[in-house]
Design a protein around this motif. Structure first.
Motif, PDB file in Angstrom:
ATOM      1  N   UNK A  37       1.101  -1.142  -0.067  1.00 32.19           N
ATOM      2  CA  UNK A  37       0.066  -0.022   0.046  1.00 32.19           C
ATOM      3  C   UNK A  37       0.774   1.131   0.043  1.00 32.19           C
ATOM      4  N   UNK A  38       0.668   2.217  -0.889  1.00 33.31           N
ATOM      5  CA  UNK A  38       1.479   3.558  -0.833  1.00 33.31           C
ATOM      6  C   UNK A  38       1.449   3.963   0.457  1.00 33.31           C
ATOM      7  N   UNK A  39       0.486   3.927   1.334  1.00 32.99           N
ATOM      8  CA  UNK A  39       0.514   4.454   2.583  1.00 32.99           C
ATOM      9  C   UNK A  39       0.902   3.443   3.264  1.00 32.99           C
ATOM     10  N   UNK A  40       2.116   3.263   3.787  1.00 32.65           N
ATOM     11  CA  UNK A  40       2.806   1.990   4.395  1.00 32.65           C
ATOM     12  C   UNK A  40       2.762   2.267   5.887  1.00 32.65           C
ATOM     13  N   UNK A  41       1.893   1.401   6.387  1.00 34.93           N
ATOM     14  CA  UNK A  41       1.782   1.279   7.854  1.00 34.93           C
ATOM     15  C   UNK A  41       1.693   0.044   8.675  1.00 34.93           C
ATOM     16  N   UNK A  42       2.057  -0.929   7.867  1.00 38.69           N
ATOM     17  CA  UNK A  42       2.108  -2.314   8.344  1.00 38.69           C
ATOM     18  C   UNK A  42       3.120  -2.591   9.579  1.00 38.69           C
ATOM     19  N   UNK A  43       4.197  -2.022   9.140  1.00 40.10           N
ATOM     20  CA  UNK A  43       5.249  -1.905  10.186  1.00 40.10           C
ATOM     21  C   UNK A  43       4.964  -1.535  11.505  1.00 40.10           C
ATOM     22  N   UNK A  44       4.507  -0.417  11.595  1.00 37.48           N
ATOM     23  CA  UNK A  44       4.131   0.030  13.090  1.00 37.48           C
ATOM     24  C   UNK A  44       2.699  -0.563  13.458  1.00 37.48           C
ATOM     25  N   UNK A  45       2.095  -1.124  12.593  1.00 39.82           N
ATOM     26  CA  UNK A  45       1.018  -2.024  13.207  1.00 39.82           C
ATOM     27  C   UNK A  45       1.304  -3.295  13.685  1.00 39.82           C
ATOM     28  N   UNK A  46       2.350  -3.659  13.096  1.00 42.54           N
ATOM     29  CA  UNK A  46       3.032  -5.092  13.602  1.00 42.54           C
ATOM     30  C   UNK A  46       3.772  -4.884  15.057  1.00 42.54           C
ATOM     31  N   UNK A  47       3.925  -3.589  15.304  1.00 44.87           N
ATOM     32  CA  UNK A  47       4.655  -3.259  16.559  1.00 44.87           C
ATOM     33  C   UNK A  47       5.998  -3.148  16.597  1.00 44.87           C
ATOM     34  N   UNK A  48       6.616  -2.841  15.271  1.00 46.03           N
ATOM     35  CA  UNK A  48       8.056  -2.803  15.030  1.00 46.03           C
ATOM     36  C   UNK A  48       8.274  -1.323  15.431  1.00 46.03           C
ATOM     37  N   UNK A  49       9.785  -1.264  15.862  1.00 46.48           N
ATOM     38  CA  UNK A  49      10.277   0.019  16.151  1.00 46.48           C
ATOM     39  C   UNK A  49      11.039   0.682  14.910  1.00 46.48           C
ATOM     40  N   UNK A  50      11.522   2.204  15.150  1.00 50.36           N
ATOM     41  CA  UNK A  50      12.002   2.766  14.211  1.00 50.36           C
ATOM     42  C   UNK A  50      11.704   2.698  12.647  1.00 50.36           C
ATOM     43  N   UNK A  51      10.189   2.536  12.620  1.00 52.41           N
ATOM     44  CA  UNK A  51       9.980   2.434  11.624  1.00 52.41           C
ATOM     45  C   UNK A  51       9.992   3.641  10.403  1.00 52.41           C
ATOM     46  N   UNK A  52      10.426   4.832  10.803  1.00 57.17           N
ATOM     47  CA  UNK A  52      10.718   5.833  10.046  1.00 57.17           C
ATOM     48  C   UNK A  52      12.105   5.492   9.243  1.00 57.17           C
ATOM     49  N   UNK A  53      12.655   4.701   9.650  1.00 57.08           N
ATOM     50  CA  UNK A  53      14.127   4.426   8.942  1.00 57.08           C
ATOM     51  C   UNK A  53      13.876   3.239   8.027  1.00 57.08           C
ATOM     52  N   UNK A  54      12.622   2.590   7.867  1.00 62.89           N
ATOM     53  CA  UNK A  54      12.699   2.001   6.495  1.00 62.89           C
ATOM     54  C   UNK A  54      12.642   2.364   5.393  1.00 62.89           C
ATOM     55  N   UNK A  55      13.399   2.034   4.357  1.00 65.66           N
ATOM     56  CA  UNK A  55      13.426   2.520   3.103  1.00 65.66           C
ATOM     57  C   UNK A  55      12.501   1.598   2.321  1.00 65.66           C
ATOM     58  N   UNK A  56      11.473   1.972   1.834  1.00 64.97           N
ATOM     59  CA  UNK A  56      10.517   1.193   0.754  1.00 64.97           C
ATOM     60  C   UNK A  56      11.416   0.589  -0.537  1.00 64.97           C
TER      61      UNK A  56
END
Length: 257
Positions: A37-56
């Motif tokens: 999804x272009x609006x990528x929210x799955x990482x935070x919904x799974x409870x992952x940390x530092x999601x702002x550092x994820x590069x699509x």
């Protein structure tokens, strides 16, 4: 199981994908969750940390250029079948038994030629769905743009998330038509944000010939998890219980597909 999940924005697709991934993982299955999804929210919904550092992955220009052989010159040739078999392990993030891959958005229209990016992501998604033996769950936008005709044969189910309301139900029919056009026949629905039997009836009657696998109740803990930044299924036994039942219904409905 290879599962694609779609639906109108805001209906709770990502919540369902995260909870379903958790349910499969708690049963000992290897799970790859894909955020397409272009609006990528799955990482935070799974409870992952530092999601702002994820590069699509769609933004990994050097990797895409290397694998597709694309150049910066418009109209040049590039590979439609780039090597991707080594990438799921290299590019995924692991969290509590779930691997996550964030695909990112594809530029369209006037945004310049997105052909190499599109070919690369399609090849990666095809590899994950067709050749891998994990449970693969894809969180898509309201459509089937990421699924090519070659991959749909390996998809066990397309699940459309629907909330009580005519707009959400209409989106489900639009997604079904798009899926029918590429030959994806195993289409199901899950009702979300359901607060009454009337809501269940509205969804069932509105969807007509789209089978409903089950319902997820309106749940204040889902909003609370977003506020405090924890996994959507953490401390939410009701959500997990309902998704476990949906998962069982899905497995029974897709036997032989």
């Amino acid at each position: 199981m290879k599962i694609a999940v779609s639906g109108k924005g805001g209906v709770g697709k990502t919540t369902f994908v995260a909870a379903l991934a958790r349910v499969f993982a708690e049963n000992g299955k290897k799970v790859i969750a894909i955020d397409a999804d272009p609006v990528a929210n799955l990482a935070v919904t799974l409870g992952m940390k530092n999601v702002s550092e994820i590069v699509p992955i769609s933004q990994m220009k050097d990797l895409i250029k290397e694998r597709t052989g694309a150049s910066d010159e418009y109209g040049k040739f590039f590979s439609l079948n780039p090597k991707v078999t080594d990438l799921p392990e290299k590019l995924s993030l692991e969290h509590e038994g779930i691997r996550l891959l964030v695909l990112g958005a594809i530029k369209r229209g006037g945004g310049g030629c997105a052909c190499p990016e599109s070919a690369f992501l399609r090849a990666l998604l095809s590899h994950l769905i067709v050749q891998r033996d994990e449970v693969v769950i894809v969180d898509m936008e309201a459509g089937v743009e990421h699924l090519g005709r070659a991959t749909v044969r390996a998809v066990n189910a397309l699940i459309v998330i629907v909330e009580p309301g005519s707009k959400s139900i209409q989106t489900a029919f639009q997604v079904k038509k798009l899926a029918d056009d590429i030959g994806l026949k195993s289409i199901y629905a899950v009702g979300n944000k359901v607060a009454s039997d009337e809501h269940k009836s509205l969804i069932k009657n509105g969807l007509n010939n789209i089978p409903v696998l089950g319902f997820i109740s309106y749940n204040d803990k889902i909003l609370e998890s977003d506020i405090v930044g924890r996994a959507v299924f953490a401390e939410n036994d009701q959500l997990l219980s309902e998704v476990r039942q949906i998962k069982e219904n899905l497995v029974q409905s897709t036997k032989g597909t």
